[in-house]
Design an enzyme around this catalytic site. Structure first.
Site, short mmCIF file in Angstrom:
data_model
loop_
_atom_site.label_atom_id
_atom_site.label_comp_id
_atom_site.label_asym_id
_atom_site.label_seq_id
_atom_site.Cartn_x
_atom_site.Cartn_y
_atom_site.Cartn_z
CD GLU A 1 1.72 2.26 -2.23
OE1 GLU A 1 0.50 2.51 -2.25
OE2 GLU A 1 2.60 3.13 -2.24
CB THR B 1 0.32 6.51 -8.38
OG1 THR B 1 0.19 7.44 -7.31
CG2 THR B 1 1.72 5.93 -8.34
N1 HSE Z 1 7.98 5.97 -6.56
C1 HSE Z 1 6.60 6.10 -6.87
C2 HSE Z 1 6.44 6.86 -8.17
C3 HSE Z 1 5.90 6.82 -5.77
O1 HSE Z 1 7.07 7.90 -8.31
O2 HSE Z 1 5.69 6.41 -9.03
C4 HSE Z 1 4.44 6.96 -6.01
O3 HSE Z 1 3.68 6.42 -5.01
#
Ligand code: HSE
Length: 315
Positions: free
Chosen positions: A132, A184
Site C-alpha cells: 500500500e 489519493t
Molecule cells: N486515510 C486515507 C486518506 C485513505 O484519507 O488519505 C486513503 O486510502
C-alpha cells in the site's frame, strides 16, 4: 504433492469513516480484486497480466502494490523462489474504495497460500502495508479491514495494534462512486500539515464519540459523529463534485449521515435499513447523473470477513 498456484480475493474497504482519518475502516463484500500467484523461474515477483484496470496500473514490479506486498511476504517467510502474479482488478483505481490496499492484500494472501501458509493473517499486515505504501504511504485504515474484515481501529502498523470493533446491527451502507478519479496522493496533499488545538480537541472528541456509538450500536450517534469532521472533509471538498447536493439527497432518502469514503470520490451514506440504503444509493447516483457524471451505486453492509483464499492448485 506441492502447491503450484494459489488465488486470493480481497474486498473493497471504506477508510476514515469521516473523523477517523488514517485509523478507522470497514470492509464491504464487493467489489474486490482477485490475484493468482504461481511459482516462476524468474527471480523476484513479476506480473503475468493485469486485467480490469484499463491499462492504468504500473506493470513495473517495484511500483505495483500487489508485487511489493507479495515480495515482502516472500521475504518475511524466507522464501527465495520467484513468483508470477496475474491480477484481476474488480476495483476502480483512485475511487476511494481501497483499490491499492485490496491489490496489496490479495498479493500477500495469494503468495502466502502458494507457500503453504507459513505466515498468519496478522503476519501479513506489514507486507500488505509495504505494498500500500507504494501508492500512498503507510496508513493501515484500508489494509486492516481488507485483511481482517469487519470494522477496524488500526493505531499502528502491526497486527497487535489493530482492534476489531463490533459491527452494529442494522448498519446498512449506501456507496456511490462517481466516474471520476481522485488520486489519493493529491487528496492527501490537500490536507493541512498542522491544525489548531481547538480543532484537535473537536476531532478527538468526535472520534471518541464515534467509537462509543459503534460499541453501543447507536446508528444516529455514529452517523452524527462521522460527519463531525472539521479537518479532512473541508480540505478535500473541492475535489468531490456536488458533495453537498449528494449529502442532501442521501438525507432526503432517509440516510442518517454521509461522509467521503477514504480519499474519495466515493461517498458513503450510513443508513438503518436495507430499503433506506437502496433509496439513498439511488438518490445519490441521480444527483451525479443529473449533472452529466456517470456513477456506480450499491447498497451494502459491513463484510465480517476480509480477504480469502479462493483456490489452491497442486501437482
Ligand atoms: N486515510 C486515507 C486518506 C485513505 O484519507 O488519505 C486513503 O486510502
Amino acid at each position: 504433492m506441492s502447491i503450484t498456484a494459489a488465488e486470493a480475493y480481497a474486498p473493497a474497504t471504506v477508510a476514515n469513516l469521516g473523523v477517523g482519518f488514517d485509523i478507522l475502516g470497514l470492509a464491504v463484500a464487493e467489489p474486490g480484486d482477485t490475484i493468482r500467484a504461481e511459482w516462476s523461474d524468474t527471480p523476484g515477483v513479476t506480473i503475468a497480466d493485469i486485467t480490469g484496470d484499463g491499462g492504468k496500473l504500473p506493470r513495473e514490479s517495484a511500483k505495483n502494490t500487489a508485487c511489493v506486498a507479495a515480495q515482502s511476504a516472500l521475504k518475511l517467510a524466507g522464501e527465495t523462489r520467484g513468483v508470477r502474479l496475474t491480477i484481476h482488478k474488480g476495483l476502480p483505481a483512485a475511487s476511494g474504495l481501497g483499490s491499492s490496499a485490496a491489490s496489496a492484500v490479495a498479493g500477500a494472501v495469494a503468495v502466502n497460500a502458494l507457500m503453504g501458509e507459513p505466515l498468519s493473517r496478522g503476519d501479513l499486515l506489514p507486507p500488505s502495508l509495504d505494498g500500500e505504501a507504494v501508492a500512498s504511504g503507510y496508513h493501515p485504515d484500508n489494509v486492516a479491514p481488507c485483511l481482517f474484515g469487519g470494522i477496524t481501529l488500526a493505531v499502528g502498523l502491526t497486527a497487535d495494534r489493530v482492534f476489531s470493533l463490533p459491527v452494529p446491527e442494522n448498519l446498512h451502507l449506501a456507496l456511490v462512486t462517481p466516474h471520476i478519479e481522485v488520486a489519493t496522493a493529491l487528496a492527501r496533499a490537500a490536507l493541512p500539515a498542522e491544525i489548531p488545538l481547538k480543532q484537535m480537541v473537536s476531532q478527538t472528541a468526535s472520534v471518541a464519540e464515534l467509537i462509543h456509538a459503534i460499541y453501543t450500536g447507536d446508528l444516529d450517534l455514529m452517523a452524527a459523529a462521522m460527519e463531525r469532521d472539521r479537518v479532512i472533509e473541508p480540505a478535500r471538498e473541492h475535489l468531490m463534485p456536488f458533495l453537498r447536493n449528494v449529502r442532501a439527497a442521501a438525507k432526503r432518502a432517509g440516510a442518517l449521515g454521509m461522509v467521503i469514503s477514504g480519499a474519495g470520490p466515493t461517498l458513503l451514506a450510513v443508513c438503518n435499513s436495507k430499503s433506506t440504503a437502496e433509496a439513498a444509493a439511488a438518490s445519490m447516483k441521480a444527483v451525479y447523473e443529473l449533472e452529466g457524471i456517470g456513477a456506480t451505486a450499491q447498497a451494502s453492509m459491513v463484510a465480517h470477513d476480509g480477504a480469502r483464499v479462493l483456490r489452491i492448485e497442486h501437482k
